[in-house]
Write an enzyme that holds these catalytic residues in place. Sequence first.
Site, short mmCIF file in Angstrom:
data_model
loop_
_atom_site.label_atom_id
_atom_site.label_comp_id
_atom_site.label_asym_id
_atom_site.label_seq_id
_atom_site.Cartn_x
_atom_site.Cartn_y
_atom_site.Cartn_z
N VAL A 160 4.39 1.82 -1.42
CA VAL A 160 4.50 2.00 -2.10
C VAL A 160 3.55 2.39 -3.50
CG1 VAL A 160 6.52 0.83 -1.70
CG2 VAL A 160 5.51 -0.24 -3.08
N TYR A 217 1.12 -1.01 -0.47
CA TYR A 217 0.10 0.57 -0.10
C TYR A 217 0.71 1.17 -0.32
CZ TYR A 217 -3.06 3.26 1.75
OH TYR A 217 -4.38 4.37 1.71
#
Length: 239
Positions: free
Chosen positions: A164, A162
């Site tokens: 990155v 989530y």
Amino acid sequence: MTDPDPRRVAVVTGANRGIGLEICRQLSRRDELRVVLTSRDESKGRAAVDMLRADGLHLDYQQFDVTSDRAAKVLAGRLAESYGRCDVLVNNAGVMLDPRGSRVLDSKVATYRDTFETNFFGPLRLIQALAPLMKKNGYGRIVNISSGQGQLADMGTGTPAYRVSKTALNALTRTCAAELAGSGILVNAMCPGWVRTDMGGAAAPRPLTQGADTAVWLATLPKDGPSGGFFRDRKPIPW
Ligand code: NAP
């Protein structure tokens, strides 16, 4: 087709619940806008539209799954046919697929792929599909719903896929804003804060109204408004 209705058209993704639904509610209160609520599940989306209509608000509906290239092209075609324009795009649809307690070293590559498909490629394919309609009128407001979890300046552990995916969305925001400079299209990212939704959970301190406010502000910026920024509570925050 030329539509005589002078109102601007605003499209919001993943809007059958949560922050997206509240963004639709707030945008549809504005006389100058026609809001198109979209959702991947048509029955849930139509139920959300009916609920807002029962509150006296006017808005339209289109089914749209952000993971589909074909659907992005179909949506662009339908907007062109129905309204002849698209002025505002709020890339809100998002998923958090990391298993609880997940860390980079024990996470699966597939989780990153699946997360990126929605959180990054979704906004990318929709910007590519809808920016040409905005360019036609020399006006556009693109709002990418990001997260403080994607901030490089404050990067922590947990939910790595989530995180990155939102960092990548922030980079997309910057490069799109640079590419579209001078076109009349303003591109910004925002963090809603920790909001009480299915994703945020019941312990989150922020109500939906507060979570949606900055997105609505960015969606309705005047022509000298910022572009290429990252905001929370209408104030710039570090990338
Ligand atoms: P939510 O309650 O889980 O809602 C997510 C929405 O996205 C749902 O409507 C969901 O549809 C939709 N969606 C997921 N995959 C989709 C797809 N492939 N195509 C179309 N729609 C899809 O989450 P939320 O809290 O409102 O989050 C909205 C945005 O804010 C997300 O981008 C999230 O990352 C961001 N955000 C939230 C928080 C928070 O504290 N809540 C904090 C920072 C950032 P279904 O109902 O069909 O699943």
